[in-house]
Design an enzyme around this catalytic site. Structure first.
Site, PDB file in Angstrom:
ATOM      1  N   ASP A   1       0.806  -1.004   0.055  1.00 17.12           N
ATOM      2  CA  ASP A   1       0.005   0.027   0.084  1.00 17.12           C
ATOM      3  C   ASP A   1       1.010   1.269  -0.028  1.00 17.12           C
ATOM      4  OD1 ASP A   1      -2.995   0.600   0.861  1.00 17.12           O
ATOM      5  OD2 ASP A   1      -1.673   2.174   1.173  1.00 17.12           O
ATOM      6  N   ILE A   2       0.557   2.416  -0.895  1.00 13.48           N
ATOM      7  CA  ILE A   2       1.294   3.467  -0.867  1.00 13.48           C
ATOM      8  C   ILE A   2       1.292   4.285   0.272  1.00 13.48           C
ATOM      9  CG2 ILE A   2      -0.331   4.990  -1.831  1.00 13.48           C
ATOM     10  CD1 ILE A   2       1.671   5.590  -4.271  1.00 13.48           C
TER      11      ILE A   2
ATOM     12  N   ASN B   1     -12.676  -3.338   2.834  1.00 16.43           N
ATOM     13  CA  ASN B   1     -13.421  -2.239   3.076  1.00 16.43           C
ATOM     14  C   ASN B   1     -14.880  -2.085   2.046  1.00 16.43           C
ATOM     15  OD1 ASN B   1     -12.121  -1.029   5.530  1.00 16.43           O
ATOM     16  ND2 ASN B   1     -10.671   0.215   3.806  1.00 16.43           N
TER      17      ASN B   1
ATOM     18  N   GLY C   1     -14.807   3.278   4.459  1.00 15.95           N
ATOM     19  CA  GLY C   1     -13.653   3.981   3.736  1.00 15.95           C
ATOM     20  C   GLY C   1     -13.094   3.601   2.557  1.00 15.95           C
ATOM     21  N   GLN C   2     -13.872   2.825   1.914  1.00 18.91           N
ATOM     22  CA  GLN C   2     -13.409   2.377   0.648  1.00 18.91           C
ATOM     23  C   GLN C   2     -13.426   3.563  -0.351  1.00 18.91           C
ATOM     24  OE1 GLN C   2     -15.896  -0.574  -1.526  1.00 18.91           O
ATOM     25  NE2 GLN C   2     -14.436  -0.829  -3.297  1.00 18.91           N
TER      26      GLN C   2
ATOM     27  N   HIS D   1     -10.368  -5.064  -3.330  1.00 20.13           N
ATOM     28  CA  HIS D   1      -9.033  -5.551  -2.582  1.00 20.13           C
ATOM     29  C   HIS D   1      -9.044  -6.105  -1.181  1.00 20.13           C
ATOM     30  CE1 HIS D   1      -9.912  -1.097  -2.338  1.00 20.13           C
ATOM     31  NE2 HIS D   1      -9.306  -1.289  -1.117  1.00 20.13           N
TER      32      HIS D   1
ATOM     33  N   HIS E   1      -7.040  -5.773   2.391  1.00 15.65           N
ATOM     34  CA  HIS E   1      -5.798  -5.406   2.883  1.00 15.65           C
ATOM     35  C   HIS E   1      -5.080  -6.376   3.731  1.00 15.65           C
ATOM     36  CE1 HIS E   1      -6.847  -0.886   2.473  1.00 15.65           C
ATOM     37  NE2 HIS E   1      -8.087  -1.573   2.239  1.00 15.65           N
TER      38      HIS E   1
END
Ligand code: 5GP
Ligand code: ZN
Length: 132
Positions: free
Chosen positions: A43-44, A100, A106-107, A113, A115
């Site tokens: 994740d960035i 999410n 909070g998507q 995806h 997490h």
């Protein structure tokens, strides 16, 4: 006229989708795992010491958009999450897989995806904002 496999695959992507661009190599990512169904990358903007995303190659927007035909894929992605956790050394101490779904969760990226969070003690799961 018959469609090539590549053309067929492109039908399953969304032109402006960030994660479609990553899985098609049009945007850079720190790839940790890849196979014909999904890909894992860092994740960035990590919210834990380890924060990896497991992303299907096909564009599925939300968990609620997944159908019976995605059941094998979703099971596969869970197993890839466990495999990547082991690969990066967080498996023994524990980790969390999370999806999410929608606004309240909070998507922000509308490409399904999972997490993978770990590498240290995690916060409590699912506390409503402002309740503490
Ligand atoms: P969501 O909130 O939709 O469940 O999670 C989307 C995740 O994608 C966020 O954790 C966010 O940091 C991550 N993200 C957003 N843009 C990028 C990007 O360009 N590259 C990577 N690797 N992760 C991203
Ligand atoms: Zn997509």
């Amino acid at each position: 006229m018959s469609w090539s496999a590549e053309e067929e695959r492109n039908q399953l992507r969304e032109q402006d989708c960030l994660f479609c661009k990553i899985v098609h190599g049009e945007m850079p990512s720190t790839e940790l795992y890849s196979d014909e169904q999904c890909m894992a990358f860092n994740d960035i903007n990590p919210v834990a010491n380890v924060h990896v995303l497991i992303v299907p190659r096909d564009h599925v927007t939300h968990l609620t958009a997944a159908t019976e035909q995605h059941e094998q894929l979703m099971g596969h992605m869970l197993r890839v999450g466990a495999r990547v956790a082991k690969q990066i050394g967080i498996s023994d101490n524990g980790y969390r897989l999370a999806i999410n779904q929608g606004v309240d969760a909070g998507q922000i990226v509308d490409h399904l995806h999972i997490h993978v969070l770990g590498g240290g003690q995690l916060d409590n799961l699912g506390t409503p904002r402002g309740s503490m």
